[in-house]
Design a protein around this motif. Structure first.
Motif, short mmCIF file in Angstrom:
data_model
loop_
_atom_site.label_atom_id
_atom_site.label_comp_id
_atom_site.label_asym_id
_atom_site.label_seq_id
_atom_site.Cartn_x
_atom_site.Cartn_y
_atom_site.Cartn_z
N PRO A 15 5.71 1.57 0.41
CA PRO A 15 4.51 1.22 -0.22
C PRO A 15 5.22 0.54 -1.47
CG PRO A 15 4.72 3.51 -0.37
CD PRO A 15 5.71 3.12 0.70
N SER A 16 4.57 -0.32 -2.14
CA SER A 16 4.98 -1.01 -3.06
C SER A 16 5.04 0.10 -4.61
CB SER A 16 4.25 -2.30 -3.71
OG SER A 16 2.77 -1.47 -4.14
N SER A 17 5.75 -0.38 -5.42
CA SER A 17 6.30 0.49 -6.60
C SER A 17 4.86 1.07 -7.25
CB SER A 17 7.02 0.20 -7.40
OG SER A 17 6.68 -1.01 -7.90
N SER A 18 3.89 -0.09 -7.39
CA SER A 18 2.74 0.47 -8.25
C SER A 18 1.82 1.40 -7.53
CB SER A 18 1.88 -0.91 -8.34
OG SER A 18 1.67 -1.67 -7.22
N VAL A 19 1.99 1.43 -6.18
CA VAL A 19 1.09 2.35 -5.30
C VAL A 19 1.90 3.76 -5.48
CG1 VAL A 19 0.07 2.94 -2.99
CG2 VAL A 19 -0.04 0.63 -3.98
N ALA A 20 3.05 3.56 -5.08
CA ALA A 20 3.92 4.85 -4.99
C ALA A 20 4.12 5.61 -6.24
CB ALA A 20 5.38 4.38 -4.26
N ASN A 21 4.03 4.91 -7.41
CA ASN A 21 4.26 5.51 -8.63
C ASN A 21 2.99 5.94 -9.40
OD1 ASN A 21 7.06 5.21 -8.31
ND2 ASN A 21 6.80 3.27 -9.50
N SER A 22 1.72 5.68 -8.66
CA SER A 22 0.65 6.04 -9.28
C SER A 22 -0.02 7.41 -8.55
CB SER A 22 -0.31 5.04 -8.93
OG SER A 22 -1.69 5.39 -9.47
N ALA A 23 -0.36 8.34 -9.30
CA ALA A 23 -0.83 9.53 -8.75
C ALA A 23 -2.30 9.29 -8.24
CB ALA A 23 -0.77 10.57 -9.90
N GLU A 24 -2.93 8.20 -8.86
CA GLU A 24 -4.35 8.00 -8.37
C GLU A 24 -4.53 7.09 -7.37
OE1 GLU A 24 -5.89 8.42 -13.00
OE2 GLU A 24 -6.24 6.83 -11.87
N ARG A 25 -3.40 6.46 -6.73
CA ARG A 25 -3.76 5.58 -5.85
C ARG A 25 -2.57 5.91 -4.61
NH1 ARG A 25 -7.63 2.78 -5.55
NH2 ARG A 25 -6.75 0.90 -4.83
N ASN A 26 -3.05 6.87 -4.10
CA ASN A 26 -2.54 7.20 -2.71
C ASN A 26 -2.59 6.12 -1.80
OD1 ASN A 26 -2.07 8.56 0.16
ND2 ASN A 26 -1.56 10.35 -1.19
N PRO A 27 -1.45 5.80 -1.02
CA PRO A 27 -1.62 4.57 -0.04
C PRO A 27 -2.69 4.98 1.01
CG PRO A 27 0.53 5.09 -0.40
CD PRO A 27 -0.07 6.26 -1.12
N VAL A 28 -2.82 6.35 1.42
CA VAL A 28 -3.95 6.41 2.64
C VAL A 28 -5.29 6.37 1.85
CG1 VAL A 28 -4.70 8.23 4.02
CG2 VAL A 28 -2.44 8.13 3.74
N ASP A 29 -5.38 6.84 0.60
CA ASP A 29 -6.49 6.67 -0.09
C ASP A 29 -6.99 5.11 -0.15
OD1 ASP A 29 -6.13 9.24 -2.48
OD2 ASP A 29 -6.83 9.12 -0.30
N VAL A 30 -6.24 4.52 -0.30
CA VAL A 30 -6.40 2.82 -0.42
C VAL A 30 -6.85 2.19 0.74
CG1 VAL A 30 -5.14 0.58 -0.90
CG2 VAL A 30 -4.60 2.53 -2.40
N LEU A 31 -6.06 2.65 1.82
CA LEU A 31 -6.53 2.11 3.22
C LEU A 31 -7.67 2.63 3.72
CD1 LEU A 31 -2.93 2.43 4.88
CD2 LEU A 31 -4.02 0.21 4.09
N ALA A 32 -8.20 3.86 3.27
CA ALA A 32 -9.28 4.68 3.51
C ALA A 32 -10.39 3.79 2.82
CB ALA A 32 -9.27 5.89 3.41
N GLU A 33 -10.37 3.40 1.64
CA GLU A 33 -11.26 2.50 0.92
C GLU A 33 -11.47 1.21 1.67
OE1 GLU A 33 -10.48 2.38 -3.08
OE2 GLU A 33 -10.22 4.45 -3.32
N GLU A 34 -10.47 0.65 2.03
CA GLU A 34 -10.54 -0.75 2.80
C GLU A 34 -11.31 -0.31 4.24
OE1 GLU A 34 -6.77 -2.71 3.60
OE2 GLU A 34 -7.65 -3.33 5.32
#
Length: 735
Positions: A15-34
């Motif tokens: 995942p991109s660094s902005s996602v990987a480095n953010s404690a609030e933006r887990n990649p799975v959460d992002v995809l679940a929201e989409e």
């Protein structure tokens, strides 16, 4: 979908660094929201599509997205049925703005509210004013708040606070964006035919979460007493939450239930609760019925008449889930039936045991529960139907009278079998005594070997054997004929013991233990013959031991038995044969034996990393091969082997090394030092030399000069100046 989510495509492993480095933006959460947003727009996105597109997240997506899709479907179905305002038009309660009513029950009304001071959504449970006329109801409401507030678990809805405003009692809980399992079951029932095979594992995973939460509550002294689908919420992440502790019982408080009171929802009530008896197993029963309903998508007890329903609960066994849906896995059915057994003694004794069996099912391991056999089911039926059981008993008695004659014949046959069994037992006892005598004989022979070996080593310490021509650094042995004569007498005695071993093993050819002892005996004799300088005799002894070990290995492999000890002995013998071949000038044979010893030792150490004997044997083989190759001017491979030998030897040393290990390790460092020096790595060579000297291995004596044109004696080309001593004689065996 935003740019940082798109970076998770199949052609981008991370995942991109902005996602990987953010404690609030887990990649799975992002995809679940989409995924949820696409569902809200009326699309029908596929879970398989996301798993294929983001393979590095496939496992988590397969677990989360089905729950997201289910929640969105339930939400759309229920949106038209939700109230637009709170009860009685109430809009504010203190600092809380009422958004809507979520649900209501016997212990109050639950609202979704916004706490203005903190700007957060909460669930607000309010006891209506007219309930205040009932003192017991108010006490239960307060007890519920106390019970929930003392529990802090991932799967239990937490309580934030309690209060009173405008004459209304309330408490504040975390708002869970989800739906009760009763709504989920209703939705699943509408699409029963499209259930996937993963549905059963999904049910088991939910059961593990609820069981773990119940076990935690029980350990805190809290019984829920009303576990049912409506009191278990499923959020959009697939996490379940236990709520509604309105009927909870605290262990340190007096129960608010009077004798004869029925506490709980009738359809999910444990049979013992009808008699006002409830314990941890009653909560397990409620969870068992909830899992039953998730599997079958229907209630286990369907009577609407209260009197008939009570009779069903108290007298009738649950129908098998597989009778409703034959695709339900047998093990999962067994777990659910044990959790919801009528008798508390036949259930899991704790929610932790239920969770453990569900995990065993998920891991494809054998479960602890078992299905009731025919005899057990008959006994339960008799207890429920005593009149029928009495009539059946009379019939059985009549049948038994008819079998009396047959019984007499059976007794006589049994006596004859007992006599035969006693004779067999006596024969087995005689066999055990014979085996014990064999073991004692082997122990006596072992003691003789050890005594002779100790004496021989002491003699050799005074008068070492002539190492043969071309061995640098060793002068001729001192003249001590008595010592050498005694050693040879010991060798002759050992040879006679060997002959006894051979006859003993030949008479017990099927006994692999005796064959193995014989192989080790030949190896011991070879060790002593080698020390005496009798190289041909030593070679014969080693080769005989190797033949026996190879035969044992092949037989064990065919029988599917363990071969480790036989392979270990074979590897050790290859090293000894390599040393003999080197001393006799057979360089190709020596290299072949050394390489085979290393090849056999590597998998032994890999499969048995904590067995020091195997690691030391491998280290000696690596040392021997490394020194040999160094003498043959193959320094790169020799260096690697010496470094591996050092690493293996040091791993076996804890604290101050014993003298044999100390010498062996010092010689390894000595040889490595010479290799490094020849390669121009002076600093590393000096460090290795210092290590050797610390271990008591100093510089070797100078090599004697060679006559002009004479070939190098011993093993191949002459080593560089300063080359250290050869490896030690064969180490301890694998006894």
């Amino acid at each position: 979908m935003d740019s940082e989510t798109r970076d998770l495509g199949p052609n981008r492993a991370e995942p991109s660094s902005s996602v990987a480095n953010s404690a609030e933006r887990n990649p799975v959460d992002v995809l679940a929201e989409e995924f949820a947003e696409r569902c809200r727009k009326g699309e029908e996105p596929s879970v398989a599509e996301y798993a294929e597109k983001y393979p590095q997240l496939a496992d988590e997506l397969n677990e989360v997205l089905p729950s997201v899709a289910l929640m969105e479907q339930v939400k759309r179905r229920k949106q038209s049925q939700q109230a637009a305002a709170a009860d009685a038009g109430m809009e504010w309660l203190g600092d809380f703005h009422i958004v809507r009513e979520i649900g209501r029950g016997g212990m109050g009304i639950v609202y979704e509210a916004e706490q203005k001071a903190l700007g957060r959504r909460v669930a607000l449970k309010v006891l209506p004013q007219h309930y205040l006329l009932d003192a017991k109801r108010l006490q239960r409401f307060q007890r519920e708040a106390q019970a929930a507030a003392r529990l802090h678990h991932t799967n239990i809805v937490p309580v934030f606070g309690v209060g009173e405003c405008q004459g209304l009692h309330y408490y504040v809980m975390q708002y869970v964006d989800g739906h009760g399992l009763n709504q989920v079951i209703e939705h699943l029932a509408a699409q029963r035919s499209s259930l996937s095979s993963d549905h059963w594992r999904w049910v088991a995973r939910l059961g593990v979460q609820v069981a773990d939460a119940l076990q935690y509550a029980h350990e805190q002294g809290v019984l829920h007493r009303d576990i049912k689908p409506a009191n278990v919420l499923l959020d959009n992440r697939g996490t379940v939450w236990i709520t509604d502790f309105g009927l909870a019982k605290l262990s340190e408080h007096t129960d608010l239930t009077a004798l004869g009171d029925i506490v709980g929802t009738l359809h999910y009530l444990a049979p013992e609760a009808l008699e006002s008896r409830a314990d941890r197993r009653s909560d397990v029963y409620g969870l068992g019925l909830t899992l039953y309903e998730l599997l079958t998508l229907q209630q286990p007890f369907t009577e609407s008449n209260p009197a008939k329903l009570l009779r069903q609960i108290s007298e009738r066994e649950l129908p098998r889930p597989s009778g409703v849906n034959p695709r339900i896995p047998r093990d999962l059915e067994t777990i659910v039936l044990k959790a919801s057994a009528r008798s508390p003694d036949q259930r899991y004794s704790s929610a932790a045991e239920l969770a453990d069996d569900l995990r065993r099912f998920l891991d494809d391991r054998p479960i602890q529960a078992r299905q009731a056999g025919a005899a057990e089911r008959l006994w339960r039926c008799c207890r429920r139907n005593r009149a029928v059981a009495s009539l059946s008993l009379a019939a059985v008695v009549s049948l038994l009278l008819a079998l009396v004659v047959g019984w007499i014949g059976y007794v006589r046959t049994t006596e004859a079998l007992d006599r035969e069994s006693r004779r067999r037992k006596d024969a087995d006892e005689a066999t055990r005594r014979a085996e014990a005598n064999v073991a004692m004989s082997l122990q006596a022979l072992e003691e003789m070997f050890n005594q002779i070996k100790s004496t021989d080593e002491a003699l050799l310490a005074v008068s070492p054997p002539d190492p043969g021509p071309g061995r640098p650094g060793l002068g001729p042995p001192p003249d001590n004929p008595v010592s050498r004569t005694d050693s040879r007498e010991n060798a002759a005695l050992l040879q006679s013991i060997l002959e006894f071993y051979g006859r003993f093993a030949q008479a017990n050819a099927a006994n692999s233990s005796l064959q193995f002892e014989a192989a080790k005996a030949h190896r011991r004799v070879g060790d002593i013959q080698q020390r005496l300088g009798e190289l041909n005799k030593a070679q014969q002894a080693y080769e005989r031991a190797a033949t026996i070990a190879a035969t044992l290995t092949a037989a064990a492999r065919t029988a599917g038995s363990a071969i480790t000890q036989y392979v270990a002995l074979s590897a050790e013998l290859e090293g000894r044969l390599g040393q003999l071949a080197r001393r006799q000038g057979m360089l190709r044979d020596a290299e072949a034996h050394f390489r085979k010893a290393v090849e056999m030792g590597l998998p032994l150490v890999k499969e048995n990393p904590e067995v020091s004997a195997y690691r030391l044997s491998l280290a000696l083989a690596q040392q021997s091969l490394g020194e040999f190759l160094w003498r043959q001017q193959h320094s790169p491979e020799a260096r690697g082997l010496l470094e591996q030998a050092i690493a293996n030897t040091e791993r076996c040393i804890s604290g101050e090394p014993k003298p044999p290990l100390r010498v062996s390790l010092g010689m390894q460092y000595r040889c490595l030092s010479d290799i490094l020096a020849a390669g121009g790595e002076r600093d590393k060579a000096q460090a290795a030399r210092r290590k050797a000297e610390q271990l008591g291995v100093g510089p070797p004596p100078p090599l004697p000069p060679l006559p002009p044109g004479a070939p190098s004696p011993g093993l191949g080309p002459r080593p560089p100046p300063g080359f250290g001593p050869r490896p030690p004689p064969p180490g301890p065996g694998m006894d």
